[in-house]
Design a protein around this motif. Structure first.
Motif, mmCIF file in Angstrom:
data_model
loop_
_atom_site.group_PDB
_atom_site.id
_atom_site.type_symbol
_atom_site.label_atom_id
_atom_site.label_comp_id
_atom_site.label_asym_id
_atom_site.label_seq_id
_atom_site.Cartn_x
_atom_site.Cartn_y
_atom_site.Cartn_z
ATOM 1 N N ASN A 291 -3.071 0.948 -0.996
ATOM 2 C CA ASN A 291 -1.964 1.530 -1.994
ATOM 3 C C ASN A 291 -0.885 0.423 -2.363
ATOM 4 O O ASN A 291 0.133 0.532 -2.149
ATOM 5 C CB ASN A 291 -1.103 2.732 -1.382
ATOM 6 C CG ASN A 291 -0.583 3.661 -2.546
ATOM 7 O OD1 ASN A 291 -0.819 3.297 -3.776
ATOM 8 N ND2 ASN A 291 0.408 4.631 -2.148
ATOM 9 N N GLY A 292 -1.484 -0.765 -2.249
ATOM 10 C CA GLY A 292 -0.631 -2.189 -2.305
ATOM 11 C C GLY A 292 0.240 -2.820 -1.129
ATOM 12 O O GLY A 292 0.679 -3.708 -1.313
ATOM 13 N N LYS A 293 0.054 -1.979 -0.072
ATOM 14 C CA LYS A 293 0.541 -2.499 1.258
ATOM 15 C C LYS A 293 -0.669 -3.047 2.140
ATOM 16 O O LYS A 293 -1.606 -2.407 2.166
ATOM 17 C CB LYS A 293 1.280 -1.374 1.949
ATOM 18 C CG LYS A 293 2.401 -1.985 3.031
ATOM 19 C CD LYS A 293 2.976 -0.726 3.294
ATOM 20 C CE LYS A 293 4.149 -1.228 4.600
ATOM 21 N NZ LYS A 293 3.715 -2.020 5.494
ATOM 22 N N SER A 294 -0.179 -4.361 2.673
ATOM 23 C CA SER A 294 -1.212 -5.103 3.361
ATOM 24 C C SER A 294 -0.914 -4.787 4.838
ATOM 25 O O SER A 294 0.053 -4.845 5.494
ATOM 26 C CB SER A 294 -1.225 -6.427 3.065
ATOM 27 O OG SER A 294 -2.141 -7.167 3.754
ATOM 28 N N VAL B 278 -5.664 -3.419 2.618
ATOM 29 C CA VAL B 278 -4.659 -3.209 1.604
ATOM 30 C C VAL B 278 -4.686 -1.961 1.180
ATOM 31 O O VAL B 278 -5.802 -1.331 0.377
ATOM 32 C CB VAL B 278 -4.798 -4.283 0.197
ATOM 33 C CG1 VAL B 278 -3.698 -4.007 -0.786
ATOM 34 C CG2 VAL B 278 -4.832 -5.679 0.616
ATOM 35 N N ASP C 153 -8.015 0.150 -3.257
ATOM 36 C CA ASP C 153 -7.896 -0.472 -1.814
ATOM 37 C C ASP C 153 -8.883 -1.415 -1.531
ATOM 38 O O ASP C 153 -10.008 -1.436 -1.873
ATOM 39 C CB ASP C 153 -7.712 0.595 -0.841
ATOM 40 C CG ASP C 153 -6.673 1.584 -0.891
ATOM 41 O OD1 ASP C 153 -5.630 1.126 -1.377
ATOM 42 O OD2 ASP C 153 -6.388 2.466 0.037
ATOM 43 N N LYS D 44 -10.478 -11.946 -5.575
ATOM 44 C CA LYS D 44 -9.667 -11.735 -6.742
ATOM 45 C C LYS D 44 -10.773 -12.394 -7.861
ATOM 46 O O LYS D 44 -10.801 -11.695 -9.008
ATOM 47 C CB LYS D 44 -8.743 -12.513 -6.519
ATOM 48 C CG LYS D 44 -7.339 -12.240 -7.431
ATOM 49 C CD LYS D 44 -6.100 -13.338 -7.383
ATOM 50 C CE LYS D 44 -5.744 -13.477 -6.030
ATOM 51 N NZ LYS D 44 -4.752 -14.935 -6.201
ATOM 52 N N THR E 236 -14.015 -3.601 -1.949
ATOM 53 C CA THR E 236 -12.883 -2.839 -2.839
ATOM 54 C C THR E 236 -13.471 -1.461 -2.741
ATOM 55 O O THR E 236 -14.615 -0.985 -3.160
ATOM 56 C CB THR E 236 -12.700 -3.337 -4.250
ATOM 57 O OG1 THR E 236 -12.308 -4.642 -4.170
ATOM 58 C CG2 THR E 236 -11.727 -2.422 -5.084
#
Ligand SMILES: [Zn+2]
Length: 468
Positions: free
Chosen positions: A254-257, A252, A225, A447, A185
């Protein structure tokens, strides 16, 4: 210590590593660790994950699969690493081999000359028998060489012959391929995060290139990210020799993969490349030609220069067209140069994603408002056909460059968009499934890790089962 640490950066703290190992236990109920996956040449099966324990052990003899050597039983194998300032004599001294005949042989034998190229950090192994006589010496001087697209290790072997003399030979054989995984991350920088995850620098560079058309890694990165990557490394005797290709990647931003997987199509004429997981090529297409032309007045390659009348390589393609014909950028990019260049006359160079640039020369004039740093989209008019510079008539001289090197714009090497269909798509889906599994597995681990990082480690362990 035989197993050197990965040379890609400072060793990270023990905590996350131990933590991940335990997470993996929770998920698979088997000895597991993140960071190294067992060797799995075709990657069609999700590999089992193993915990690699570092132990101090006697050197394992370098295997020479290409040679039928006698058994090593009963031999005493010794290994010493080359240090800065070492000579062959000092190495033999540390290896406790004192044999004047061997030293003479090494000096005189042309086939043994690679022993005089000592690289600090590499190891020389010797095997001696019960009488202390040298039986063999092995030196992997080039652990990760590229040969015909394969990664190979190159090794010098010196053997004692039955007659009591010596013989030397160079051997080359494939390096051992390993599949590795990494995840992280981003807190402050991409390189900071990949370094902390033990991902080699070269692999991080590839990640940037693969996704360059979607993510600007210098402007768009956000804290939080994430990346997950599957990549290959080549090892020699258990040590990393070089990192290979990124095989699968998820980023990933900004939330987009964004996802990419390496795939080598079966079909003739199609080359390997990165694809999105749905089978569409990740390569940005380039327009085949930048203008409407009347004819190709000169192709790529060797030709007689029309003005200088000498033979020289032609680094582009000439398209004859009436003066004033609009010239279009063949892909999205940024104007890197606009102005006059010797011989080329009025010239525009556009920098595209990755290492691609295109050059347009002999223009009569430029598109208005176009300047250095301007962004252009594919198909945007950047100038007009003319005959400025060294030109016999109105034409566009067009060059396609990869990392500064011109290639034939008409060749099949240039990234023209492709997508897979039919049988090829079925084959691709099978290929992708295992990577999909690996990326998902990493996402789950991540996660579990991220959700508990700011709490106590012990709590995190109890939670891993729920993270599935
Ligand atoms: Zn030309």
């Amino acid at each position: 210590m035989r197993f050197g640490s990965n040379a890609s950066g400072p060793r990270r703290s023990d905590f996350p590593r131990r933590f991940l190992v335990l997470c993996a236990f929770g998920l698979f109920g088997a000895a597991a660790a993140v960071g190294m996956v067992s060797q799995n040449a075709d990657a069609t099966v999700v590999p089992d994950i193993r915990h690699i324990v570092q132990t101090l052990q006697l050197p394992e003899p370098v295997a020479v699969p290409s040679v039928q050597a006698g058994p090593d039983d009963g031999l005493y194998v010794r290994e010493e690493r080359v240090q800065r300032g070492d000579s062959v004599a000092s190495m033999l001294n540390r290896l406790e081999v004192s044999d004047p005949a061997l030293q003479r042989f090494l000096v005189q034998e042309p086939a043994a000359r690679s022993i005089y190229q000592l690289y600090p950090g590499r190891a020389i192994q010797v095997a001696t028998d019960a009488e202390g006589e040298l039986r063999w010496l092995r030196y992997v001087h080039t652990p990760g060489a590229q040969s015909d697209g394969e990664v190979v290790q190159q090794l010098l072997e010196v053997l004692r012959t039955p007659e009591g003399g010596f013989e030397a030979a160079e051997h080359e054989f494939p390096a051992e391929r390993r599949i590795n995984v990494g995840m992280g991350t981003i807190r402050s920088s991409l390189f900071g995060a990949t370094d902390a995850a033990g991902v080699p620098y070269n692999v991080t560079q590839q990640m940037i290139d693969i996704l360059a058309s979607d993510v600007d890694f210098f402007r768009d990165l956000r804290p939080g990210d994430q990346f997950r990557v599957v990549y290959e490394t080549f090892t020699t005797n258990g040590e990393n020799a070089r990192s290979g290709r990124v095989l699968a990647l998820e980023f990933v931003n900004n939330g987009k993969s964004y996802e990419a997987v390496w795939y080598d199509p079966d079909e003739a004429g199609k080359s390997g490349g990165y694809f999105a997981l749905d089978g569409t090529s990740r390569r940005r297409a380039f327009l085949r030609v930048p203008l409407e032309f009347t004819r190709i007045s000169s192709g790529f390659g060797l030709r007689r220069h029309p003005v200088l009348n000498t033979m020289r390589g032609h680094k582009g393609v000439d398209y004859a067209a009436p003066p004033g014909t609009p010239i279009r950028s063949t892909a999205d990019g940024t104007v890197e140069f606009i102005g006059s260049q010797r011989g080329y006359g009025n010239t525009v160079i556009v920098k595209h994603h990755g290492e691609y640039t295109t050059l347009y020369a002999h223009m009569r004039g430029f598109a208005s408002n176009l300047r250095k740093g301007s962004r252009v989209a594919q198909g945007d008019v950047i100038g007009y056909v003319g005959s400025t510079g060294m030109a016999t008539g109105p034409h566009l001289h067009y060059e396609f460059r990869i990392a500064g090197r011109q290639i034939d714009p008409q060749s099949s090497d240039i990234p023209i968009a492709q997508s897979l269909d039919g049988k090829e798509l079925d084959r691709f889906k099978q290929h992708v499934a295992s990577y999909r599994g690996q990326l998902d597995m990493l996402a789950n681990l991540q996660k579990a890790q991220d959700g508990t990082l700011d709490t106590d480690g012990a709590v995190a362990l109890a939670d891993t089962g729920a993270a599935r």
